[in-house]
Motif scaffolding. Structure first.
Motif, PDB file in Angstrom:
ATOM      1  N   HIS A 173      -5.113 -20.321   9.319  1.00  0.00           N
ATOM      2  CA  HIS A 173      -4.192 -19.297   9.819  1.00  0.00           C
ATOM      3  C   HIS A 173      -2.890 -19.281   9.017  1.00  0.00           C
ATOM      4  CE1 HIS A 173      -6.924 -19.363  13.281  1.00  0.00           C
ATOM      5  NE2 HIS A 173      -6.422 -18.192  13.598  1.00  0.00           N
ATOM      6  N   TRP A 174      -2.438 -20.429   8.563  1.00  0.00           N
ATOM      7  CA  TRP A 174      -1.240 -20.456   7.721  1.00  0.00           C
ATOM      8  C   TRP A 174      -1.508 -19.781   6.379  1.00  0.00           C
ATOM      9  CZ3 TRP A 174       3.757 -21.603   8.516  1.00  0.00           C
ATOM     10  CH2 TRP A 174       4.572 -21.775   7.398  1.00  0.00           C
ATOM     11  N   ASN A 175      -2.663 -20.068   5.792  1.00  0.00           N
ATOM     12  CA  ASN A 175      -3.019 -19.410   4.530  1.00  0.00           C
ATOM     13  C   ASN A 175      -3.315 -17.928   4.722  1.00  0.00           C
ATOM     14  OD1 ASN A 175      -2.781 -21.808   3.053  1.00  0.00           O
ATOM     15  ND2 ASN A 175      -4.913 -22.372   3.452  1.00  0.00           N
ATOM     16  N   GLY A 176      -3.679 -17.540   5.969  1.00  0.00           N
ATOM     17  CA  GLY A 176      -3.920 -16.125   6.224  1.00  0.00           C
ATOM     18  C   GLY A 176      -2.683 -15.277   6.079  1.00  0.00           C
ATOM     19  N   ALA A 177      -1.489 -15.906   6.139  1.00  0.00           N
ATOM     20  CA  ALA A 177      -0.240 -15.172   5.933  1.00  0.00           C
ATOM     21  C   ALA A 177       0.076 -14.970   4.460  1.00  0.00           C
ATOM     22  CB  ALA A 177       0.911 -15.907   6.612  1.00  0.00           C
ATOM     23  N   LYS A 178      -0.670 -15.615   3.569  1.00  0.00           N
ATOM     24  CA  LYS A 178      -0.442 -15.490   2.130  1.00  0.00           C
ATOM     25  C   LYS A 178      -1.376 -14.427   1.561  1.00  0.00           C
ATOM     26  CE  LYS A 178       0.553 -20.456   1.832  1.00  0.00           C
ATOM     27  NZ  LYS A 178       0.144 -21.732   1.184  1.00  0.00           N
ATOM     28  N   ARG A 179      -0.817 -13.324   1.124  1.00  0.00           N
ATOM     29  CA  ARG A 179      -1.648 -12.238   0.600  1.00  0.00           C
ATOM     30  C   ARG A 179      -2.323 -12.633  -0.709  1.00  0.00           C
ATOM     31  NH1 ARG A 179      -2.648  -9.478   4.961  1.00  0.00           N
ATOM     32  NH2 ARG A 179      -0.775  -8.705   5.990  1.00  0.00           N
ATOM     33  N   GLY A 180      -1.560 -13.247  -1.592  1.00  0.00           N
ATOM     34  CA  GLY A 180      -2.159 -13.636  -2.867  1.00  0.00           C
ATOM     35  C   GLY A 180      -3.265 -14.652  -2.699  1.00  0.00           C
ATOM     36  N   TYR A 181      -3.100 -15.561  -1.751  1.00  0.00           N
ATOM     37  CA  TYR A 181      -4.119 -16.584  -1.515  1.00  0.00           C
ATOM     38  C   TYR A 181      -5.421 -15.959  -1.028  1.00  0.00           C
ATOM     39  CZ  TYR A 181      -6.397 -20.639   0.597  1.00  0.00           C
ATOM     40  OH  TYR A 181      -7.301 -21.602   0.935  1.00  0.00           O
ATOM     41  N   LEU A 182      -5.311 -15.043  -0.056  1.00  0.00           N
ATOM     42  CA  LEU A 182      -6.521 -14.419   0.481  1.00  0.00           C
ATOM     43  C   LEU A 182      -7.233 -13.589  -0.577  1.00  0.00           C
ATOM     44  CD1 LEU A 182      -5.473 -13.235   4.054  1.00  0.00           C
ATOM     45  CD2 LEU A 182      -6.940 -15.150   3.436  1.00  0.00           C
ATOM     46  N   LEU A 183      -6.465 -12.886  -1.409  1.00  0.00           N
ATOM     47  CA  LEU A 183      -7.091 -12.051  -2.440  1.00  0.00           C
ATOM     48  C   LEU A 183      -7.782 -12.908  -3.488  1.00  0.00           C
ATOM     49  CD1 LEU A 183      -7.506  -9.136  -3.233  1.00  0.00           C
ATOM     50  CD2 LEU A 183      -5.380  -9.222  -4.530  1.00  0.00           C
ATOM     51  N   MET A 184      -7.143 -14.008  -3.901  1.00  0.00           N
ATOM     52  CA  MET A 184      -7.768 -14.892  -4.881  1.00  0.00           C
ATOM     53  C   MET A 184      -9.039 -15.534  -4.313  1.00  0.00           C
ATOM     54  SD  MET A 184      -5.967 -14.680  -7.625  1.00  0.00           S
ATOM     55  CE  MET A 184      -5.667 -12.960  -7.183  1.00  0.00           C
ATOM     56  N   LYS A 185      -8.996 -15.913  -3.041  1.00  0.00           N
ATOM     57  CA  LYS A 185     -10.182 -16.508  -2.430  1.00  0.00           C
ATOM     58  C   LYS A 185     -11.305 -15.479  -2.294  1.00  0.00           C
ATOM     59  CE  LYS A 185     -11.466 -19.688   1.268  1.00  0.00           C
ATOM     60  NZ  LYS A 185     -10.984 -20.434   2.460  1.00  0.00           N
ATOM     61  N   THR A 186     -10.944 -14.223  -2.059  1.00  0.00           N
ATOM     62  CA  THR A 186     -11.966 -13.166  -1.986  1.00  0.00           C
ATOM     63  C   THR A 186     -12.614 -12.960  -3.344  1.00  0.00           C
ATOM     64  OG1 THR A 186     -10.694 -12.103  -0.235  1.00  0.00           O
ATOM     65  CG2 THR A 186     -12.383 -10.785  -1.310  1.00  0.00           C
ATOM     66  N   TYR A 187     -11.823 -12.983  -4.413  1.00  0.00           N
ATOM     67  CA  TYR A 187     -12.397 -12.890  -5.761  1.00  0.00           C
ATOM     68  C   TYR A 187     -13.347 -14.060  -6.029  1.00  0.00           C
ATOM     69  CZ  TYR A 187      -8.910  -9.303  -6.890  1.00  0.00           C
ATOM     70  OH  TYR A 187      -8.151  -8.161  -6.917  1.00  0.00           O
ATOM     71  N   PHE A 188     -12.943 -15.244  -5.587  1.00  0.00           N
ATOM     72  CA  PHE A 188     -13.793 -16.426  -5.767  1.00  0.00           C
ATOM     73  C   PHE A 188     -15.112 -16.267  -5.008  1.00  0.00           C
ATOM     74  CE2 PHE A 188     -15.158 -20.625  -4.276  1.00  0.00           C
ATOM     75  CZ  PHE A 188     -15.248 -21.317  -5.469  1.00  0.00           C
ATOM     76  N   LYS A 189     -15.032 -15.779  -3.781  1.00  0.00           N
ATOM     77  CA  LYS A 189     -16.250 -15.549  -3.006  1.00  0.00           C
ATOM     78  C   LYS A 189     -17.132 -14.488  -3.644  1.00  0.00           C
ATOM     79  CE  LYS A 189     -14.355 -16.759   1.553  1.00  0.00           C
ATOM     80  NZ  LYS A 189     -14.035 -16.235   2.910  1.00  0.00           N
ATOM     81  N   ALA A 190     -16.516 -13.483  -4.231  1.00  0.00           N
ATOM     82  CA  ALA A 190     -17.302 -12.417  -4.870  1.00  0.00           C
ATOM     83  C   ALA A 190     -18.118 -12.964  -6.033  1.00  0.00           C
ATOM     84  CB  ALA A 190     -16.373 -11.302  -5.347  1.00  0.00           C
ATOM     85  N   ALA A 191     -17.511 -13.839  -6.834  1.00  0.00           N
ATOM     86  CA  ALA A 191     -18.252 -14.418  -7.965  1.00  0.00           C
ATOM     87  C   ALA A 191     -19.415 -15.280  -7.480  1.00  0.00           C
ATOM     88  CB  ALA A 191     -17.299 -15.240  -8.833  1.00  0.00           C
ATOM     89  N   LYS A 192     -19.178 -16.096  -6.461  1.00  0.00           N
ATOM     90  CA  LYS A 192     -20.257 -16.930  -5.938  1.00  0.00           C
ATOM     91  C   LYS A 192     -21.345 -16.100  -5.274  1.00  0.00           C
ATOM     92  CE  LYS A 192     -19.742 -20.789  -3.984  1.00  0.00           C
ATOM     93  NZ  LYS A 192     -19.431 -21.875  -3.037  1.00  0.00           N
ATOM     94  N   LEU A 193     -20.930 -15.077  -4.539  1.00  0.00           N
ATOM     95  CA  LEU A 193     -21.914 -14.257  -3.840  1.00  0.00           C
ATOM     96  C   LEU A 193     -22.746 -13.432  -4.809  1.00  0.00           C
ATOM     97  CD1 LEU A 193     -23.040 -13.395  -1.118  1.00  0.00           C
ATOM     98  CD2 LEU A 193     -21.278 -11.639  -0.995  1.00  0.00           C
ATOM     99  N   MET A 194     -22.150 -12.992  -5.918  1.00  0.00           N
ATOM    100  CA  MET A 194     -22.934 -12.257  -6.913  1.00  0.00           C
ATOM    101  C   MET A 194     -24.005 -13.148  -7.523  1.00  0.00           C
ATOM    102  SD  MET A 194     -23.816  -9.687  -8.606  1.00  0.00           S
ATOM    103  CE  MET A 194     -22.623  -8.441  -8.155  1.00  0.00           C
ATOM    104  N   THR A 195     -23.675 -14.415  -7.752  1.00  0.00           N
ATOM    105  CA  THR A 195     -24.681 -15.355  -8.261  1.00  0.00           C
ATOM    106  C   THR A 195     -25.806 -15.550  -7.250  1.00  0.00           C
ATOM    107  OG1 THR A 195     -22.945 -16.502  -9.506  1.00  0.00           O
ATOM    108  CG2 THR A 195     -25.029 -17.670  -9.172  1.00  0.00           C
TER     109      THR A 195
END
Length: 669
Positions: A207-229
């Motif tokens: 929840h603390w990291n949920g307040a960080k916009r850059g953190y959530l966006l970077m983690k979403t990019y990371f998930k996208a790369a793993k999910l594409m694989t």
């Protein structure tokens, strides 16, 4: 109001379990028995969590009545008055009459234990079986669970032989029942502390990291790369399995005894593969046992199992990819709108799902901008601080709940202070918040963990039957020790408080743990202290770092592999965004074309229809005229045709050079 609270909570918990199961399961495609068994397991576990605070308040009132009845007293309405000290025992609004709670807990507990140790493991093997008949699936499930059941029977049989041979033990049926309950709770407590230590740290941090916009966006990019694989791997696996199905379908003809099994496998394949295989089938050919070698029914059952798994995995990755794209687009929109001067939230793409008009009326673009760009980060930070405070209180109480003089457990202090004033609403709210927070920490970890591709709870109806049943097993094994741990934290368990007071109805069905002193005085007290070590390990992400070293890519800010995957995911999202933009531009052009030229096309069609009607009416009237008029009109038409032929320009060609056979044209020339 004596039983109204119990009835309302029973109904509310049922709909809560049904809602969660609908979010993760698929009622249309999954077997009804799987849905019913999972719903029953989740419902019973959630019910224990919600009903236990009512049991605590009822027990406190019963203790007050016993204390009053042991002295000269007089009854006055809804409470009992102690004569010397004028003490009043008010009846709680949610009071449950005597005799109801023991029966209720006994039914709920033993049903959940039957589910977790007998029924759900059997249904897991049944659901994953590739058999083509009910008998075949049951046989496979029994064989797979023979070792599982045999191990427990062997341990229990050895224990019974030891008790029968040793003259120092004189155990009765109730004591044997208590030993079985203690063994199950010991295994559950071992797993409970592991999950609790992770959830106590990870939930406030997320929840603390949920307040960080850059953190959530970077983690979403990371998930996208793993999910594409994973998505590419699932597509490749599906192609390989479908190729095997195609070979089997071509080798086993229509009159083969195993053709019904092949047809069952084909029905589980995606539609496009079924059509492709249907075009290549030569069912008019008979099979010949002497020329071809055909697969056995056992190998077909194995192939059937692989088809079910690969199709489910492929469908899940496709849906998760679309959901992740929407999430990434939305986070990018939030980052763009943070610097908006108009303070109105602008979406890059319109929502594909129809929006609710009521929500659309209140949740305007201005309200959305203030919530997403201004209020939501602060709300998440405040919520993270509150959750972190609860986590610290839980860790302190887990390490000190065995101390009864002085009382160091904060939860026990809160309950005892409210017990002195008989503030039952405060007691129930404090108990509910405590056990609810513990349940969230444990259950959310069950929803988050993933054991490769064998156990994975995926939302949006993408969880397979095996994972649903496995989650039901975990809930049924974790909930009883969770409740006992809660009663120990609040000193409502006489085993912890060492007081000769009336126990709760839930504790009474568990029996006295004094039969196994090393469990009651040792494991139950000192093992929960390990939660401190697990919280420290989770805070420093030791498990994530170990998995990263073993080759399982985890999101870590200081890792080079993580940065590479983030860049890869950003490029994937950019490609999908351009593709979505081109699709929307094409749709807009087609819409504009229809709006601009649609009226003309409609008027042209109406004119053509009107002309056809005129011609049809003219032909009908001409047909009804006399024969002489028809003959003269026919002659006039023939003269018009002759004049047209005469006015036509003559063609310049030599009739002698025309030949039907092109090969004889050279000789003719």
């Amino acid at each position: 109001m004596s039983g109204a609270a119990l009835g309302l909570e029973i109904v509310f918990v049922f709909f809560l379990a049904l809602f969660l199961l609908h979010r993760y399961g698929d009622f249309k495609k999954q077997h009804r028995l799987v849905i019913i068994a999972t719903l029953l397991a989740w419902y019973l576990c959630f019910l224990i969590v919600f009903i236990l605070p009512l049991d605590v308040s009822t027990t406190i009132y019963n203790r007050c009545k016993l204390a009053v009845n042991s002295s000269p007293a007089e009854s006055n309405g809804s409470y009992v008055t102690l004569a010397p000290s004028k003490q009043k025992c008010f009846k709680p609004w949610s009071y449950i009459p005597d005799g109801i709670m023991p029966i209720f807990w006994r039914v709920v507990y033993w049903t959940s234990q039957f589910l977790t140790w007998i029924l759900l493991p059997f249904m897991q093997s049944y659901a994953r079986s590739g058999g083509f008949s009910i008998t075949g699936k049951i046989k496979t499930a029994l064989i797979e669970n023979a070792i599982y059941y045999g191990t427990y029977l062997l341990i229990f049989g050895a224990f019974l032989i030891y008790v029968a041979v040793n003259p120092n033990f004189n155990l009765q049926w109730n004591q044997l029942q208590t030993i079985g309950i203690a063994a199950a709770n010991t295994w559950g407590l071992f797993l409970l502390v592991l999950l609790l230590g992770y959830g106590l740290v990870e939930i406030p941090r997320s929840h603390w990291n949920g307040a960080k916009r850059g953190y959530l966006l970077m983690k979403t990019y990371f998930k996208a790369a793993k999910l594409m694989t994973e998505k590419a791997d699932a597509e490749e696996n599906l192609e390989d399995i479908m190729e095997e199905v195609r070979k089997v379908s071509e080798s086993i003809k229509y009159n083969h005894p195993l053709r019904k099994c092949v047809d069952t496998i084909l029905k589980k394949c995606p539609t496009e593969y079924q059509e492709r295989m249907g075009r290549n089938m030569d069912d008019y050919e008979d099979f010949d046992e002497r020329q071809n070698s055909y697969p056995s029914e056992k190998s077909l059952a194995k192939l059937h199992k692989q088809v079910i798994y690969s199709v489910q995995r492929h469908r899940r990755t496709q849906v998760q990819w679309q959901i992740l794209l929407e999430q990434a687009f939305y986070l990018e929109d939030v980052a763009k709108n943070e610097s908006s001067a108009t303070r109105q939230f602008v979406h890059t793409f319109h929502s594909q799902e129809p929006e609710n008009k009521i929500i659309q009326y209140f949740y305007t673009p201005t309200v959305e901008w203030y919530w997403e760009c201004l209020l939501r980060p602060w709300f998440y930070r405040v919520l993270a601080v509150v959750l972190a405070t609860f986590s610290v209180i839980v860790v302190w109480s887990e390490c000190t709940f065995f101390s009864t003089n002085p009382v160091l457990s904060l939860f026990a202090v809160f309950i005892q202070l409210a017990e002195k004033t008989y503030n039952y609403i405060y007691i129930e709210m404090a108990c509910f918040l405590t056990i609810f927070f513990l349940s969230i920490c444990v259950y959310s970890t069950v929803f988050r963990i993933r054991v490769f591709n064998y156990y994975y709870l995926a939302s949006h109806h993408q969880t397979d039957a095996y994972s649903l049943l496995f989650s039901g097993m975990l809930f049924c094994r974790l909930t009883p020790p969770l409740c006992l741990n809660f009663l120990g934290l609040t000193h409502m368990d006489s085993t912890i408080s060492h007081k000769n007071t009336q126990p709760t109805a839930y504790t009474s069905i568990m029996g006295s743990m004094r039969v196994l002193s090393f469990v009651a005085d040792g494991f139950y007290i000192y093992y929960p202290m390990l939660v401190v070590i697990l919280c420290i390990a989770t805070y420093f992400s030791l498990g994530t770092r170990c998995l990263n070293l073993l080759g399982f890519q985890q999101f870590m800010g200081d890792s080079e592999m993580t940065s590479d995957l983030i860049d890869e995911g950003k490029e994937l999202i950019r490609r999908e965004k351009r593709k979505r933009q081109r699709q929307e531009e094409g749709e807009n052009r087609r819409r504009e074309w229809k709006e601009r030229y649609g009226n003309r096309e409609d008027s042209t069609r109406s004119r053509a229809v009107h002309t056809d009607q005129k011609e049809s009416s003219f032909s009908e009237t001409s047909a009804n005229r006399p024969l002489s008029k028809y003959t003269r009109s026919n002659g006039r038409t023939e003269r018009d045709r002759i004049e047209l032929l005469q006015d036509a320009e003559p063609l310049d060609f030599n009739a002698d050079s025309v030949n039907d056979d092109p090969l004889e044209s050279d000789s003719g020339r």
